[in-house]
Design a protein around this motif. Structure first.
Motif, mmCIF file in Angstrom:
data_model
loop_
_atom_site.group_PDB
_atom_site.id
_atom_site.type_symbol
_atom_site.label_atom_id
_atom_site.label_comp_id
_atom_site.label_asym_id
_atom_site.label_seq_id
_atom_site.Cartn_x
_atom_site.Cartn_y
_atom_site.Cartn_z
ATOM 1 N N ALA A 63 51.024 49.159 38.111
ATOM 2 C CA ALA A 63 51.126 50.268 37.163
ATOM 3 C C ALA A 63 50.522 49.914 35.812
ATOM 4 C CB ALA A 63 52.582 50.670 36.999
ATOM 5 N N THR A 64 50.676 48.668 35.364
ATOM 6 C CA THR A 64 50.145 48.274 34.059
ATOM 7 C C THR A 64 48.633 48.149 34.056
ATOM 8 O OG1 THR A 64 50.508 45.948 34.637
ATOM 9 C CG2 THR A 64 52.254 47.073 33.406
ATOM 10 N N ARG A 65 48.018 47.967 35.179
ATOM 11 C CA ARG A 65 46.564 47.829 35.234
ATOM 12 C C ARG A 65 45.853 49.161 34.993
ATOM 13 N NH1 ARG A 65 44.586 43.109 37.704
ATOM 14 N NH2 ARG A 65 46.226 41.726 38.474
ATOM 15 N N GLY A 66 46.493 50.254 35.367
ATOM 16 C CA GLY A 66 45.841 51.537 35.236
ATOM 17 C C GLY A 66 44.957 51.849 36.411
ATOM 18 N N VAL A 67 44.133 50.905 36.822
ATOM 19 C CA VAL A 67 43.239 51.068 37.965
ATOM 20 C C VAL A 67 43.629 50.033 39.017
ATOM 21 C CG1 VAL A 67 40.862 51.036 38.792
ATOM 22 C CG2 VAL A 67 41.375 51.919 36.515
ATOM 23 N N VAL A 68 43.914 50.498 40.225
ATOM 24 C CA VAL A 68 44.318 49.603 41.299
ATOM 25 C C VAL A 68 43.074 49.103 42.018
ATOM 26 C CG1 VAL A 68 45.654 49.342 43.408
ATOM 27 C CG2 VAL A 68 46.498 50.817 41.572
ATOM 28 N N THR A 69 42.783 47.826 41.841
ATOM 29 C CA THR A 69 41.636 47.222 42.510
ATOM 30 C C THR A 69 42.085 46.576 43.816
ATOM 31 O OG1 THR A 69 41.953 45.144 41.343
ATOM 32 C CG2 THR A 69 40.552 46.788 40.279
ATOM 33 N N PRO A 70 41.165 46.364 44.757
ATOM 34 C CA PRO A 70 41.560 45.701 46.013
ATOM 35 C C PRO A 70 42.171 44.329 45.789
ATOM 36 C CG PRO A 70 39.413 46.739 46.250
ATOM 37 C CD PRO A 70 39.768 46.846 44.795
ATOM 38 N N SER A 71 41.649 43.550 44.834
ATOM 39 C CA SER A 71 42.207 42.218 44.589
ATOM 40 C C SER A 71 43.625 42.297 44.054
ATOM 41 C CB SER A 71 41.312 41.451 43.611
ATOM 42 O OG SER A 71 41.250 42.152 42.365
ATOM 43 N N ALA A 72 43.891 43.291 43.171
ATOM 44 C CA ALA A 72 45.245 43.452 42.639
ATOM 45 C C ALA A 72 46.214 43.867 43.740
ATOM 46 C CB ALA A 72 45.246 44.480 41.518
#
Length: 374
Positions: free
Chosen positions: A136-145
């Motif tokens: 949630a804190t990233r804003g954008v969910v990347t595959p690595s995250a």
């Protein structure tokens, strides 16, 4: 004997080592990416906070008294708070560029602590909370995250499973050590008894076998006790408390005590108990009735109550009773009839023995045995 939870100690040490090693990695990442953070000084402050919290958890988790809910929840809260301020410290552009969040792998510490403390479910719960907060804190969910969150969940489940296996192994090891100690003690007692009591009983049986009257009866009883004692010390007559053998009706086990001086009252329906439990409970009742015959005038009443979750047998006599503290006095003098034959048997069965008496008002013994699933 191994201390309870002794096999968990290496796991807690591993958690402390993981926190320290991951903190070193946090420092490396923070130094590498400091020039791309929106607030580098705040990032350095967060790293110091993580270092201080790593030291606190290493000390607190090292003692069993500190591994309670207050520390577990605080540990989780500290990491969640660090994750929530990370977007402001790093800045959205840095997160959008794919930089790792400031805690990096350090946020897995509470997941491992929860898993070691409570097993798979707690580990998975902590991983879900931290993984969701991190995404949630990233804003954008990347595959690595997303992969990082899944790996943290798997770590919580696997470590929790290993921790439960360690607890189970520790309990089994403790039972094995207790059994070995009991076996050695029985062998030692067997040697002593063979050299003294058994030889005396055998001598009494042989000398009185050809006599008449009470001497012959005494010889017969001595022979029976010799056989029973030999079976006991050899292990062939031992009974495992709480055994899982076929149930028997307790009324039949107690029926042999009913007579002119003993009144037995029992339910109209069977009172099933495992055979081993019924034998030990009946033996404790017999010991109480022997005391009633010796000290209570011989007249006694036995009441059997089936309460579903437990079975209670009450023995009451009309004897002279005894003063408070008399049982402790007798035990101190080596007279262990009540301590071992009654209370000891009930303790082995996981039950309780309550003995109440008042001088001039008789004695009442209440024996309660819980029902347990095999």
């Amino acid at each position: 004997m191994p201390a309870p939870g002794g096999l968990e100690v290496p796991l807690w040490r591993a958690v402390a080592v993981f926190r320290a090693a991951s903190l070193v990695y946090v420092c490396v990442v923070a130094i590498r990416d400091a020039d791309r953070y929106a607030h580098p000084l705040a990032a350095g402050t967060l790293v110091l906070v993580m270092a201080a919290w790593t030291a606190v958890t290493a000390v607190r988790y090292a003692t069993p008294a500190g591994r309670g809910w207050p520390l577990l929840l605080t540990d989780l809260g500290v990491v969640v708070a660090i994750l929530l301020v990370t977007p402001w410290v790093m800045g959205r552009p840095a997160l959008a560029a794919g930089l790792p969040t400031l805690p990096v792998a350090w946020l897995g510490g509470p997941v491992l602590a929860w898993a070691v403390c409570g097993g798979r479910r707690r580990g998975a719960a902590a991983a879900l909370v931290l993984g969701a907060t991190d995404l949630a804190t990233r804003g954008v969910v990347t595959p690595s995250a997303f992969n990082g969150a899944i790996l943290m969940l798997l770590a919580g489940v696997v470590v929790g499973h290993v921790a439960r296996l360690a607890v189970t192994a520790g309990e089994r090891l403790q039972r094995a050590v207790e059994l070995e100690a009991a076996t050695r003690e029985r062998e030692r007692l067997a040697r002593d008894i063979h050299d003294s009591v058994l030889q005396v009983l055998a001598l009494v049986q042989r000398r009185g076998a050809h006599l008449d009257g009470e001497a012959a009866e005494l010889a017969r009883l001595a022979g029976e006790q010799e056989v029973a004692l030999r079976a006991l010390i050899s292990g062939s007559g031992s009974v495992v408390a709480g055994g899982t053998d076929a149930p028997v009706d307790l009324r039949a086990s107690l029926g042999r005590y009913a007579g002119a001086t003993v009144s037995l009252s029992a339910p109209a329906t069977p009172v099933p108990l495992p055979a081993a439990v019924a034998r030990e409970l009946a033996a404790a009742v017999g010991a109480a009735l022997d005391n009633a015959a010796s000290h209570g005038g011989g007249r006694a009443w036995v009441l059997v109550e089936d309460e579903g979750a437990a079975v209670t047998v009450s023995i009451r006599d009309e004897g002279p009773g005894f003063a408070p503290g008399r049982l402790a006095e007798a035990a101190a003098q080596g007279r262990l009839g009540v301590a071992q034959a009654i209370r000891g048997r009930l303790a082995d069965l996981g039950g309780t023995a309550r003995i109440s008496s008042t001088p001039g008002a008789g004695t009442e013994v209440e024996l309660t045995v819980p029902r347990r699933e095999p």
